[in-house]
Design a protein around this motif. Structure first.
Motif, mmCIF file in Angstrom:
data_model
loop_
_atom_site.group_PDB
_atom_site.id
_atom_site.type_symbol
_atom_site.label_atom_id
_atom_site.label_comp_id
_atom_site.label_asym_id
_atom_site.label_seq_id
_atom_site.Cartn_x
_atom_site.Cartn_y
_atom_site.Cartn_z
ATOM 1 N N PHE A 161 0.822 -1.209 0.000
ATOM 2 C CA PHE A 161 0.000 0.000 0.000
ATOM 3 C C PHE A 161 0.858 1.263 0.000
ATOM 4 O O PHE A 161 0.427 2.313 -0.483
ATOM 5 C CB PHE A 161 -0.963 -0.002 1.198
ATOM 6 N N ALA A 162 2.083 1.160 0.541
ATOM 7 C CA ALA A 162 2.971 2.324 0.578
ATOM 8 C C ALA A 162 3.898 2.375 -0.629
ATOM 9 O O ALA A 162 4.231 3.455 -1.121
ATOM 10 C CB ALA A 162 3.795 2.305 1.862
ATOM 11 N N ALA A 163 4.338 1.217 -1.118
ATOM 12 C CA ALA A 163 5.333 1.188 -2.194
ATOM 13 C C ALA A 163 4.718 1.291 -3.582
ATOM 14 O O ALA A 163 5.328 1.879 -4.488
ATOM 15 C CB ALA A 163 6.168 -0.088 -2.097
ATOM 16 N N ASP A 164 3.519 0.744 -3.788
ATOM 17 C CA ASP A 164 2.924 0.772 -5.134
ATOM 18 C C ASP A 164 2.704 2.188 -5.673
ATOM 19 O O ASP A 164 2.932 2.432 -6.857
ATOM 20 C CB ASP A 164 1.602 -0.010 -5.153
ATOM 21 N N PRO A 165 2.287 3.152 -4.845
ATOM 22 C CA PRO A 165 2.118 4.506 -5.383
ATOM 23 C C PRO A 165 3.423 5.243 -5.644
ATOM 24 O O PRO A 165 3.409 6.331 -6.231
ATOM 25 C CB PRO A 165 1.317 5.223 -4.276
#
Length: 291
Positions: free
Chosen positions: A229-233
């Motif tokens: 959830f933090a790395a994908d964006p």
């Protein structure tokens, strides 16, 4: 009694002051006043911290019993508060506070403007029995006994690096050049590393904070597991592998049963749980734009 128990548990005036959110001098004055009133020393200061005297040892059980009764009374009084106003304290890991909860809490406060939110972004485990927090969000396999638990989506992790790092290093074969960036310690990563296709790569760097780990990987120090959830964006990061259920972190929203009847706590935890579930695909790394 609160100051006495805080010094006992922290073994120093400084630790007690931090626990009670007061100044160092306040703790010292309260301890001195208590000892003056009793006419005897309760602690002996030693190089490794405060140690109880025989008299202090004899007070511990009674002090903890008094504390337990007072805390129970406070929770009962607080639990009967039906107002949608006042303070709600939330304890949560820092990355969740930064990248997930703040937009949700901003939406919540628009709907309930009289409710005040206090967020403690920490990996320290809040003691809900002592009302260190009203709601705790934790990564753990099973919730603690005696707490009201709400299961949240499992938080998926997978392996990320920058495209430049991927292009410039080998990850498999006899002598891979890519290096892991571990979170918390080399031993913590060992199981996940061995289960990955990149078990031959060495752990070169260790970072203690999730946000700092992501920054290290973004800066090209190496590659590693990050929360989807933090790395994908993050446009600088690329997945090396899809998320696996075995690498998902079970997560819970917890409250004390005495607070179930407190309307603002009940409304807040329900809002958090429901809204977090609307972000399930981002949390589990299955959102369309993250694959």
């Amino acid at each position: 009694m609160r100051f006495f128990l805080a010094i006992l548990r922290g073994r120093s005036v400084r630790a007690a002051a931090k626990q009670l959110n007061v100044s160092h001098s306040t703790v010292s004055r309260r301890l001195q006043a208590m000892e003056d009133q009793l006419g005897i020393k309760l602690f002996i200061r030693q190089p490794d911290g405060f140690v109880l005297t025989d008299v202090g040892e004899a007070l511990v059980e009674r002090a903890e019993r008094v504390e337990s009764e007072i805390l129970s009374m406070e929770r009962e009084v607080f639990g009967r508060d039906a107002r949608l106003a006042g303070l709600v304290r939330i304890s949560t890991p820092p990355l969740l506070a930064q990248d997930l909860l703040m937009p949700i809490l901003a939406e919540f406060t628009k709907s309930y403007p009289q409710i005040e939110i206090e967020v403690d972004a920490t990996f320290d485990v809040a003691d809900l029995r002592r009302r260190n927090a009203d709601i705790a969000i934790r990564f753990q396999v099973q919730p603690d006994d005696g707490l009201v638990s709400h299961r949240l989506p499992d938080f998926a992790n997978t392996v990320y690096a920058t495209q430049d790092y991927i292009d410039g290093h080998s990850f498999t074969g006899g002598a891979p050049t890519a290096k892991w960036v571990a979170l918390g310690g080399k031993g913590v990563l060992a199981h996940w590393r061995d289960a990955s296709p990149y078990s031959g790569c060495k752990v070169a760097h260790v970072v203690s904070d999730m946000r700092a780990q992501q920054s290290a990987i973004r800066s090209g120090m190496g590659f590693g597991y990050l929360n989807c959830f933090a790395a994908d964006p993050d446009p600088a990061l690329v997945r090396l592998a899809p998320p696996k259920s075995a690498h998902a972190l079970p997560t819970w929203a917890l409250t004390h049963p005495d607070l179930v009847a407190t309307e603002r706590v009940r409304i807040c935890v329900r809002f958090l749980v429901d809204t977090i579930f609307t972000r399930k695909h981002q949390i589990q790394g299955t959102a369309t734009n993250s694959l």
